[in-house]
Design an enzyme around this catalytic site. Structure first.
Site, PDB file in Angstrom:
ATOM      1  N   LYS A 151      14.406  -6.721   4.745  1.00  0.00           N
ATOM      2  CA  LYS A 151      14.964  -5.588   5.963  1.00  0.00           C
ATOM      3  C   LYS A 151      16.338  -5.690   6.516  1.00  0.00           C
ATOM      4  CE  LYS A 151      10.126  -4.056   7.248  1.00  0.00           C
ATOM      5  NZ  LYS A 151       9.048  -3.780   8.393  1.00  0.00           N
ATOM      6  N   ASP A 171       9.395   1.954  11.790  1.00  0.00           N
ATOM      7  CA  ASP A 171       8.439   1.294  12.144  1.00  0.00           C
ATOM      8  C   ASP A 171       8.112   1.613  13.706  1.00  0.00           C
ATOM      9  OD1 ASP A 171       7.860  -0.422   9.696  1.00  0.00           O
ATOM     10  OD2 ASP A 171       9.361  -1.586  10.375  1.00  0.00           O
ATOM     11  N   LYS A 209       0.906  -1.199  -0.023  1.00  0.00           N
ATOM     12  CA  LYS A 209       0.008   0.003   0.098  1.00  0.00           C
ATOM     13  C   LYS A 209       0.942   1.323  -0.127  1.00  0.00           C
ATOM     14  CE  LYS A 209      -3.890  -2.089   2.605  1.00  0.00           C
ATOM     15  NZ  LYS A 209      -4.535  -2.755   1.433  1.00  0.00           N
ATOM     16  N   SER A 210       2.117   1.148  -0.145  1.00  0.00           N
ATOM     17  CA  SER A 210       3.006   2.310   0.156  1.00  0.00           C
ATOM     18  C   SER A 210       3.029   3.318  -0.905  1.00  0.00           C
ATOM     19  CB  SER A 210       4.522   1.706   0.237  1.00  0.00           C
ATOM     20  OG  SER A 210       4.632   1.148   1.662  1.00  0.00           O
TER      21      SER A 210
END
Ligand code: ATR
Length: 272
Positions: free
Chosen positions: A65, A101, A15-16
């Site tokens: 990540k 985050d 959705k970024s």
């Protein structure tokens, strides 16, 4: 136009691009933001290609990540603490790795839910990557207690050891699920149990009337954790606010402008 992207594998669901397009429109920033599917063993190469094409920054999602943490020439303190990177900035000094985050989680709790963390008893369920990224930003809010509970207690204890020097005396401790004592003002589910509709076996007494229970997962329907917490008096929240806030924090890092997140949260909720 300045270019940004999100790297992941898979990436089609991200959705970024929608979130950053909304922030750019709202703040009048001229930029483009795209999805990039990187091969599982080809993250560094994909980043270098994007930089060569003029990319200014990127978000990083699963499974990259840790690769992003390795690739960065320098890390922010919160990325060092998290041991993972979700935001890259490409500049004259090379590749800077950041992790937004945990800041996104804290912003969602404090600003969006209106629940201060300072002086509160906080319970974190899970001790994997998602939990580790949240520990430093939570400690910076000065909770009265932060208990990290995990299925594998040794992993929770390792996190406590990592962060003990940064926490006040007696603030940080580890636990198993069943042995949790007392109730908490804020309970955060950072396990991946909700993905399998599983519930960490915590006592119902961890909740009291008005406890804020937040699941980092989100979806159209509440998770099993949210159902359980609500049945025992908690006010529940999913991870959509955290998603939108971590993106706002990344946007701020790239552009120096902090977007307003409230309208977007309502809009994205309606589209789930
Ligand atoms: P993430 O990056 O999402 O945090 P991770 O690093 O693999 O993923 O960590 C997953 C976390 O969820 C761990 O804390 C894991 O517990 P263990 O350390 O004992 O493996 C926890 N977890 C996963 N499935 C779970 C389940 N069904 N019940 C309880 N905890 C679970």
């Amino acid at each position: 136009m300045d270019r940004y992207c999100v790297f992941g594998n898979p990436i089609a669901h991200s959705k970024s691009p929608e979130i950053h397009a909304a922030y750019a429109a709202q703040t009048g920033q001229q930029l483009s933001y795209e999805r990039r599917l990187a091969p599982v063993d080809g993250f560094a190469q994909a980043v270098r290609e994007f930089i060569a094409e003029g990319g200014k920054g990127a978000n990083v999602t699963l499974p990259f990540k840790l690769d992003a943490h390795k690739l960065a020439d320098a890390l922010t303190m919160r990325a060092q603490a998290a041991g993972a990177v979700n935001t890259l900035v490409f500049g004259p000094d090379g590749i800077i790795g950041d992790n937004t985050d945990g800041a996104g989680l804290v912003a969602d709790i404090v600003r969006n839910a209106g629940v201060p963390i300072a002086g509160k008893r906080v319970l974190m369920l899970g001790a994997g990557g998602a939990a580790r990224g949240a520990v430093l930003p939570i400690l910076e809010e000065r909770p009265a207690a932060l208990v990290i509970a995990n299925r594998t207690v040794a992993t929770a204890e390792a996190l406590v050891q990592q962060f003990a020097a940064l926490a006040g005396e007696g603030v940080l401790s580890s636990s198993g699920f069943e042995s949790l004592q007392g109730s908490f003002d804020i309970v955060i589910n950072a396990t991946s149990a909700s993905l399998n509709a599983a519930l960490p076996p915590i006592p119902a007494a961890v909740f009291h009337q008005g406890t804020l229970a937040l699941d980092m997962m989100y979806g159209k329907e509440p998770t099993v954790f949210m159902h359980f917490a609500a049945e025992h008096g908690a006010t529940v929240r999913d991870g959509l606010g955290m998603l939108i806030e971590q993106a706002a924090e990344a946007f701020y890092g790239w552009r120096g402008v902090r977007p307003d997140t409230s309208a977007l949260l309502v809009q994205m909720r309606s589209k789930l």
